[in-house]
Scaffold this motif. Structure first.
Motif, PDB file in Angstrom:
ATOM      1  N   LEU A  90       7.865   8.843  21.418  1.00  0.00           N
ATOM      2  CA  LEU A  90       6.829   7.702  22.111  1.00  0.00           C
ATOM      3  C   LEU A  90       7.854   7.143  23.053  1.00  0.00           C
ATOM      4  N   GLU A  91       7.628   6.097  23.991  1.00  0.00           N
ATOM      5  CA  GLU A  91       8.273   5.214  24.659  1.00  0.00           C
ATOM      6  C   GLU A  91       7.260   4.024  24.836  1.00  0.00           C
ATOM      7  N   THR A  92       7.836   2.817  24.519  1.00  0.00           N
ATOM      8  CA  THR A  92       7.096   1.801  24.614  1.00  0.00           C
ATOM      9  C   THR A  92       8.140   0.573  24.843  1.00  0.00           C
ATOM     10  N   PRO A  93       8.170  -0.316  25.917  1.00  0.00           N
ATOM     11  CA  PRO A  93       7.188  -0.014  27.162  1.00  0.00           C
ATOM     12  C   PRO A  93       7.552   1.324  27.873  1.00  0.00           C
ATOM     13  N   SER A  94       6.636   1.938  28.422  1.00  0.00           N
ATOM     14  CA  SER A  94       6.675   3.274  28.963  1.00  0.00           C
ATOM     15  C   SER A  94       7.123   3.161  30.377  1.00  0.00           C
ATOM     16  N   ASN A  95       7.467   4.399  30.759  1.00  0.00           N
ATOM     17  CA  ASN A  95       8.174   4.573  32.339  1.00  0.00           C
ATOM     18  C   ASN A  95       7.205   5.483  32.992  1.00  0.00           C
ATOM     19  N   PRO A  96       6.536   4.740  34.129  1.00  0.00           N
ATOM     20  CA  PRO A  96       6.882   3.549  34.744  1.00  0.00           C
ATOM     21  C   PRO A  96       5.794   2.614  34.516  1.00  0.00           C
ATOM     22  N   LEU A  97       4.823   3.040  33.753  1.00  0.00           N
ATOM     23  CA  LEU A  97       3.596   2.136  33.756  1.00  0.00           C
ATOM     24  C   LEU A  97       3.380   0.866  32.826  1.00  0.00           C
ATOM     25  N   LEU A  98       4.637   0.847  32.027  1.00  0.00           N
ATOM     26  CA  LEU A  98       5.082  -0.100  31.205  1.00  0.00           C
ATOM     27  C   LEU A  98       3.830  -0.398  29.946  1.00  0.00           C
ATOM     28  N   LYS A  99       3.367   0.806  29.597  1.00  0.00           N
ATOM     29  CA  LYS A  99       2.255   0.850  28.634  1.00  0.00           C
ATOM     30  C   LYS A  99       2.977   0.424  27.059  1.00  0.00           C
ATOM     31  N   ILE A 100       2.104  -0.186  26.406  1.00  0.00           N
ATOM     32  CA  ILE A 100       2.535  -0.644  25.121  1.00  0.00           C
ATOM     33  C   ILE A 100       1.823   0.193  23.972  1.00  0.00           C
ATOM     34  N   LEU A 101       2.520   0.589  22.916  1.00  0.00           N
ATOM     35  CA  LEU A 101       2.081   1.365  21.756  1.00  0.00           C
ATOM     36  C   LEU A 101       2.305   0.432  20.534  1.00  0.00           C
ATOM     37  N   ASP A 102       1.323   0.228  19.768  1.00  0.00           N
ATOM     38  CA  ASP A 102       1.422  -0.219  18.283  1.00  0.00           C
ATOM     39  C   ASP A 102       2.423   0.434  17.544  1.00  0.00           C
ATOM     40  N   LEU A 103       3.584   0.168  17.372  1.00  0.00           N
ATOM     41  CA  LEU A 103       4.633   1.032  16.550  1.00  0.00           C
ATOM     42  C   LEU A 103       4.356   1.003  15.132  1.00  0.00           C
ATOM     43  N   GLU A 104       3.984  -0.430  14.666  1.00  0.00           N
ATOM     44  CA  GLU A 104       3.860  -0.406  13.288  1.00  0.00           C
ATOM     45  C   GLU A 104       2.379   0.444  12.925  1.00  0.00           C
ATOM     46  N   ALA A 105       1.482   0.306  13.509  1.00  0.00           N
ATOM     47  CA  ALA A 105       0.303   1.021  13.299  1.00  0.00           C
ATOM     48  C   ALA A 105       0.601   2.591  13.272  1.00  0.00           C
ATOM     49  N   LEU A 106       1.188   2.932  14.419  1.00  0.00           N
ATOM     50  CA  LEU A 106       1.466   4.278  14.429  1.00  0.00           C
ATOM     51  C   LEU A 106       2.396   5.056  13.263  1.00  0.00           C
ATOM     52  N   ALA A 107       3.468   4.069  13.137  1.00  0.00           N
ATOM     53  CA  ALA A 107       4.575   4.627  11.960  1.00  0.00           C
ATOM     54  C   ALA A 107       3.806   4.843  10.818  1.00  0.00           C
ATOM     55  N   ARG A 108       2.871   3.916  10.275  1.00  0.00           N
ATOM     56  CA  ARG A 108       2.407   4.017   9.166  1.00  0.00           C
ATOM     57  C   ARG A 108       1.250   5.183   9.069  1.00  0.00           C
ATOM     58  N   LEU A 109       0.573   5.657  10.095  1.00  0.00           N
ATOM     59  CA  LEU A 109      -0.325   6.592  10.257  1.00  0.00           C
ATOM     60  C   LEU A 109       0.517   7.774  10.072  1.00  0.00           C
ATOM     61  N   ALA A 110       1.567   7.900  10.999  1.00  0.00           N
ATOM     62  CA  ALA A 110       2.363   9.104  10.897  1.00  0.00           C
ATOM     63  C   ALA A 110       3.169   9.263   9.408  1.00  0.00           C
ATOM     64  N   ARG A 111       3.686   8.309   9.006  1.00  0.00           N
ATOM     65  CA  ARG A 111       4.476   8.451   7.565  1.00  0.00           C
ATOM     66  C   ARG A 111       3.267   8.974   6.705  1.00  0.00           C
ATOM     67  N   ALA A 112       2.158   8.580   6.679  1.00  0.00           N
ATOM     68  CA  ALA A 112       1.210   9.124   5.651  1.00  0.00           C
ATOM     69  C   ALA A 112       0.988  10.528   5.888  1.00  0.00           C
ATOM     70  N   ARG A 113       1.131  11.120   6.913  1.00  0.00           N
ATOM     71  CA  ARG A 113       0.980  12.467   7.237  1.00  0.00           C
ATOM     72  C   ARG A 113       2.217  13.103   7.054  1.00  0.00           C
ATOM     73  N   GLY A 114       3.416  12.738   6.684  1.00  0.00           N
ATOM     74  CA  GLY A 114       4.714  13.272   6.936  1.00  0.00           C
ATOM     75  C   GLY A 114       5.293  13.721   8.210  1.00  0.00           C
ATOM     76  N   VAL A 115       4.967  13.031   9.172  1.00  0.00           N
ATOM     77  CA  VAL A 115       5.272  13.382  10.445  1.00  0.00           C
ATOM     78  C   VAL A 115       6.300  12.380  10.977  1.00  0.00           C
ATOM     79  N   LEU A 116       7.491  12.804  11.484  1.00  0.00           N
ATOM     80  CA  LEU A 116       8.466  11.823  11.975  1.00  0.00           C
ATOM     81  C   LEU A 116       8.138  11.155  13.232  1.00  0.00           C
ATOM     82  N   THR A 117       8.474   9.936  13.462  1.00  0.00           N
ATOM     83  CA  THR A 117       8.239   9.298  14.643  1.00  0.00           C
ATOM     84  C   THR A 117       9.653   8.864  15.349  1.00  0.00           C
ATOM     85  N   VAL A 118       9.548   9.159  16.696  1.00  0.00           N
ATOM     86  CA  VAL A 118      10.757   8.959  17.629  1.00  0.00           C
ATOM     87  C   VAL A 118      10.411   7.936  18.684  1.00  0.00           C
TER      88      VAL A 118
END
Ligand SMILES: Cc1ncc(COP(=O)(O)O)c(C=O)c1O
Length: 387
Positions: A147-175
């Motif tokens: 992931l990138e947040t803010p992203s390049n070049p449109l400065l989109k924002i992702l909710d990292l806390e929500a994403l990390a929680r969901l990914a961790r529950a599935r055993g997937v690494l987040t970068v």
């Protein structure tokens, strides 16, 4: 190495964290340890060698970056792409699957489109800021989400806390590529993300005179990345470690000024009738503003905008800018401007750029630390090209 209180502030960490004491002369900076050969310490000692990421300059600067990212361990490499590539190599093998956000730095897009499939790694793209959509893309064989947040070049924002929680529950690494935000504005590891990568070429060094990258994570993850770096070899030289460490000492000061200037310019552009669209997460009407305000301490020095008119008008605006140099890269003390379609995203096929929402009138600004009034005047003058 530096001995700091765990609650030391960002400016203090920028200056002091990691410094390798000069015991010979008492100098205040980490000396440049220029050797590539170090005396073998005996049967039980660790062999020191630049490609093994353990010469003093590498350790000092990696420790400083890890301290700024609130991470257990870190390492520095020869470019941001070396950091990103080493993470994929460390955690993905043939048969695995990875999920990437659609709006990413073009080099990362190229790596995922051309290189990962060649290694038998399947790639899915998610064109959404909704964390649930990332989860929907996961498969049993998914290893990581990049992931990138803010992203390049449109400065989109992702909710990292929500994403990390969901990914961790599935055993997937987040970068998370934290290049745009910098650790001064955002600490993804504090939000549950597993690995942070940086193009240190940008804000971390901050003076547009060095190419480098960094990875920060838990020690066992850094160990896996370090073994890839040892095998493939994109190590950072002691001279470059010195430059990076010097640049980092002023990171907090520089980023405060970048934040201030970019906010002022974004507010000016948002009100200007000669401007079609402005992308800056600090603006209240940016779709990611609420999340950004929660997970970032500042909104960063990057912004993009589209002047009204066609690509020719946008090029005229660009040519008329005086303080913004038309250049690739970002994050230095000087202001830069570029067309993502010609630079960071030139290698992305036009149909994919279209899907990403990157138009040929889009101008990306890396707002420097010059006087705000001068930057505003320069933009105002360049926009005279919009009739
Ligand atoms: C967000 C982001 N990540 C990674 C990179 C790659 O960094 P480097 O050029 O240091 O390899 C860049 C380069 O522009 C970037 O903007």
């Amino acid at each position: 190495m530096g001995d700091l209180r765990s609650d030391a502030g960002f400016s203090t960490r920028c200056v002091h964290a990691g410094t390798c004491e000069d015991t010979l002369a008492g100098g205040v900076n980490t000396p440049i340890f220029a050797s590539s050969a170090f005396r073998v310490p005996g049967p039980l000692g660790t062999v020191v060698y630049p490609r093994y990421q353990n010469i003093p300059g590498q350790k000092a600067v990696a420790e400083k970056i890890a301290a700024l990212e609130n991470g257990e361990a870190g390492l520095v490499v020869a470019s941001g792409m070396a950091a990103i590539g080493s993470v994929f190599l460390a955690f993905c093998k043939a048969g695995d699957h990875v999920v990437l956000q659609r709006d990413l730095y073009g080099g990362t897009v190229g790596l995922a489109q051309r290189e990962l499939p060649r290694r038998g790694i399947d790639v899915s793209w998610v064109d959404s800021q909704n964390p649930e959509d990332f989860v929907a893309a996961l498969r049993p064989e998914t290893r990581l989400i990049h992931l990138e947040t803010p992203s390049n070049p449109l400065l989109k924002i992702l909710d990292l806390e929500a994403l990390a929680r969901l990914a961790r529950a599935r055993g997937v690494l987040t970068v998370v590529d934290n290049t745009f935000a910098t650790p001064i504005n955002q600490n993804p590891l504090d939000l549950g993300i597993d690995i942070v990568v940086h193009s240190g070429t940008k804000y971390l060094n901050g003076h547009s005179d060095l190419c480098c990258g960094a990875v920060v994570a838990r020690s066992e993850l850094i160990g896996a990345v370090a073994s890839m770096v040892s095998l493939y070899g994109p190590s950072l030289s002691p001279y470059d470690c010195f430059l990076l460490e010097r640049g980092l000492k002023t990171l907090a000061l520089r980023v405060a000024r970048h934040n201030e200037n970019a906010m002022a310019l974004a507010a000016f552009l948002a009100k200007d009738p000669r401007v079609e669209r402005v992308f800056y997460p600090g603006l209240a009407d940016h779709p990611g503003h609420a999340v950004a305000a929660r997970q970032m301490r500042g909104f960063g020095g990057m912004l993009s905008f589209e002047p009204r008119g066609n690509a020719e008008t946008a090029h005229k605006v660009m040519r008329r800018l005086k303080l913004f140099t038309p250049a690739v890269s970002l994050g230095g003390v000087e202001s830069l401007a570029c067309f993502p379609v010609e630079t960071s995203h030139a290698s992305v096929p036009p149909a994919d750029r279209e899907k990403m929402g990157i138009r040929d009138t889009l101008i990306r600004l890396s707002v420097g630390i010059e006087d705000t009034e001068d930057l505003l005047a320069d933009l105002d003058d360049a926009l005279r090209e919009v009739r």
